[in-house]
Design an enzyme around this catalytic site. Structure first.
Site, PDB file in Angstrom:
ATOM      1  N   ASP A 162      -6.631  -3.317  -7.505  1.00  0.00           N
ATOM      2  CA  ASP A 162      -7.206  -3.867  -6.283  1.00  0.00           C
ATOM      3  C   ASP A 162      -7.497  -5.343  -6.530  1.00  0.00           C
ATOM      4  O   ASP A 162      -7.689  -5.754  -7.689  1.00  0.00           O
ATOM      5  CB  ASP A 162      -8.501  -3.136  -5.898  1.00  0.00           C
ATOM      6  CG  ASP A 162      -8.889  -3.481  -4.462  1.00  0.00           C
ATOM      7  OD1 ASP A 162      -8.375  -2.838  -3.528  1.00  0.00           O
ATOM      8  OD2 ASP A 162      -9.672  -4.430  -4.279  1.00  0.00           O
ATOM      9  N   ARG A 199       0.810  -1.223   0.000  1.00  0.00           N
ATOM     10  CA  ARG A 199       0.000   0.000   0.000  1.00  0.00           C
ATOM     11  C   ARG A 199       0.841   1.270   0.000  1.00  0.00           C
ATOM     12  O   ARG A 199       0.457   2.279   0.594  1.00  0.00           O
ATOM     13  CB  ARG A 199      -0.956   0.031   1.195  1.00  0.00           C
ATOM     14  CG  ARG A 199      -2.060  -1.002   1.145  1.00  0.00           C
ATOM     15  CD  ARG A 199      -3.090  -0.628   0.085  1.00  0.00           C
ATOM     16  NE  ARG A 199      -4.109  -1.655  -0.006  1.00  0.00           N
ATOM     17  CZ  ARG A 199      -5.278  -1.619   0.638  1.00  0.00           C
ATOM     18  NH1 ARG A 199      -5.583  -0.593   1.383  1.00  0.00           N
ATOM     19  NH2 ARG A 199      -6.136  -2.598   0.502  1.00  0.00           N
ATOM     20  N   ARG A 230      -3.534   6.659   0.156  1.00  0.00           N
ATOM     21  CA  ARG A 230      -3.966   7.870   0.842  1.00  0.00           C
ATOM     22  C   ARG A 230      -2.926   8.530   1.728  1.00  0.00           C
ATOM     23  O   ARG A 230      -3.116   9.675   2.137  1.00  0.00           O
ATOM     24  CB  ARG A 230      -5.235   7.573   1.642  1.00  0.00           C
ATOM     25  CG  ARG A 230      -6.470   7.537   0.744  1.00  0.00           C
ATOM     26  CD  ARG A 230      -7.698   7.074   1.493  1.00  0.00           C
ATOM     27  NE  ARG A 230      -7.540   5.674   1.859  1.00  0.00           N
ATOM     28  CZ  ARG A 230      -8.457   4.972   2.527  1.00  0.00           C
ATOM     29  NH1 ARG A 230      -9.557   5.554   2.934  1.00  0.00           N
ATOM     30  NH2 ARG A 230      -8.251   3.709   2.800  1.00  0.00           N
ATOM     31  N   ARG A 248      -6.620  11.517  -7.338  1.00  0.00           N
ATOM     32  CA  ARG A 248      -7.807  10.677  -7.199  1.00  0.00           C
ATOM     33  C   ARG A 248      -9.086  11.485  -6.978  1.00  0.00           C
ATOM     34  O   ARG A 248     -10.188  10.916  -7.035  1.00  0.00           O
ATOM     35  CB  ARG A 248      -7.610   9.736  -5.996  1.00  0.00           C
ATOM     36  CG  ARG A 248      -6.895   8.418  -6.283  1.00  0.00           C
ATOM     37  CD  ARG A 248      -7.756   7.442  -7.079  1.00  0.00           C
ATOM     38  NE  ARG A 248      -9.142   7.413  -6.666  1.00  0.00           N
ATOM     39  CZ  ARG A 248      -9.608   6.759  -5.619  1.00  0.00           C
ATOM     40  NH1 ARG A 248      -8.802   6.055  -4.872  1.00  0.00           N
ATOM     41  NH2 ARG A 248     -10.886   6.792  -5.300  1.00  0.00           N
TER      42      ARG A 248
END
Ligand code: CP3
Length: 362
Positions: free
Chosen positions: A94, A45, A49, A58
């Site tokens: 994903d 990851r 974010r 995004r």
């Protein structure tokens, strides 16, 4: 049956490799148990974010749609490589992207995760889940091609969700703490369970192969939630399906990484499913994982992502400990024990990358 022992040898460079595999990169060399110029580092990851530049690009674009736009996928995948100087990029996608591609009605809900409109619980439900071909995911091939060009000497890691973890989302209908419907199906209708997992192994394997053929230098199979099972159930219900997914890249010379959360008891079985590298989460010391694995595999891990919030001195001591333990491994890829948390200060990730490089330069 893949009970014990390896399905194929791990460490040597195969005679035929995909023309894209970056054989000289530290990531690929560590996975093949070859000497490296420093321990390679990347973070699960790492794109996401925690990065302001990610949040910017995004803005207003739903997650699934972001995964289907090749230029955007390439930009997001490159962001953490530029910022942290990590030794690999992980393809931005994903685990449910291939399921959406074959027509499963699902959404990735912010703060929740994948939510499936109609859970799979019967034979008729399974009959509506087709096999995956490269034609289902042209945007993946396109994005990987852009990336292998842009990344230069930095290897790209492709990935897929493993059959158990995908089955959990499909059967539960969304994220689950106890996996009760999944286990009820597994025990209540083993034949349907195995048929579902065989289909998911095809989908996962084909998704890995598309990425490897388009230019990924390594692939990771994420079995995030399989730590919910004891060893006997893993052997009976899961291992052969994960083995089939991993075997889909056989012959391409692309090293495979097999990771799950809470899998301390399952590590040797996950290695025996056919991985070159076993991913280790943070609930076990890397040295204990190594003794369980008997020196057969390279390992990846295993800094607790929560420790990125600790004072630097404490974090540095922990990084040093993991690096020292990693020196005992046949090959070590430094990573977290699970994904970067969204509130993580990205500067800390850069600092950890630099520290591992400094400590291991040879
Ligand atoms: O940088 C990377 O690691 C590459 C990107 C990546 C994503 N998902 C992007 C993503 C990878 C490798 C995954 C895999 C994935 N997805 C897993 C296996 C890894 C793991 O964490 O165990 C799992 C279980 C999923 C399912 C999923 N998708 C979850 C649990 C979530 C989080 C929900 C949330 O909002 O907290 C997602 C959504 C998701 N996948 C995001 C990202 C960047 C967040 C979406 C956003 O930024 O809006």
């Amino acid at each position: 049956m893949v009970g014990s022992g390896r399905t194929r040898p791990a460490c040597e460079t195969p005679a035929v490799t995909s023309p894209h595999v970056l054989d000289d990169s530290n990531l690929v060399r560590a996975a093949r148990q070859q000497p490296v110029s420093h321990t390679p580092v990347w973070f699960m990851r790492q794109a996401g974010r925690s990065l302001p530049e990610y949040r910017r690009v995004r803005e207003g674009i739903p997650m699934l749609e972001s995964c289907q736009r090749p230029e955007l996928v390439a930009e997001i995948t490159l962001q953490p490589v530029r910022r942290h100087g990590v030794d690999a990029a992980i393809f931005f996608s994903d685990i449910v992207v291939p399921l959406a591609a074959v027509g499963v009605d699902l959404d990735i809900v912010p703060g929740v995760g994948p939510v499936v409109a109609k859970p799979i619980r019967s034979r008729a439900d399974l009959d509506r889940l087709p096999e995956l071909t490269a034609e289902h995911v042209p945007y993946v091939t396109e994005a990987v091609r852009i990336l292998t060009r842009e990344l230069g000497p930095t290897p790209l890691i492709g990935f897929a969700g493993a059959p158990f973890t995908l089955a959990s989302y499909l059967v539960e209908g969304g994220p689950s703490k106890n996996h009760e419907h999944t286990k009820a199906l597994m025990y209540g209708d083993p034949e349907l369970w195995h048929d579902l997992c065989a289909r998911l192994a095809q989908i996962s394997g084909a998704f890995l192969r598309v990425q490897a053929e388009a230019g990924a230098s390594a692939v990771q199979l994420f079995d995030s939630w399989v730590g919910a099972l004891p060893r006997a159930d893993y052997q009976r219900f899961v291992q052969k399906h994960s083995a089939k997914a991993l075997a889909a890249v056989d012959g391409l010379g692309v090293p495979t990484i097999h990771f799950g959360v809470g899998t301390s008891e399952l590590l040797p079985l996950m290695g025996a499913a056919g991985a070159d590298v076993v991913g280790v989460d943070f609930r076990i010391a890397l040295s204990d994982a190594l003794s369980r694995l008997g020196g057969h595999y390279a390992v990846q891990g295993n800094l607790d992502p929560a420790l990125l919030f600790a004072p630097w001195d404490a974090l540095e001591a922990k990084v040093r400990e993991i690096v020292e333990q990693g020196r005992q491994a046949p090959g070590h890829i430094f990573n977290l024990g699970h994904g970067v948390l969204p509130e993580t200060d990205p500067d800390v990730l850069t600092r950890v990358t630099e520290l591992v490089h400094e400590l291991t330069a040879r």
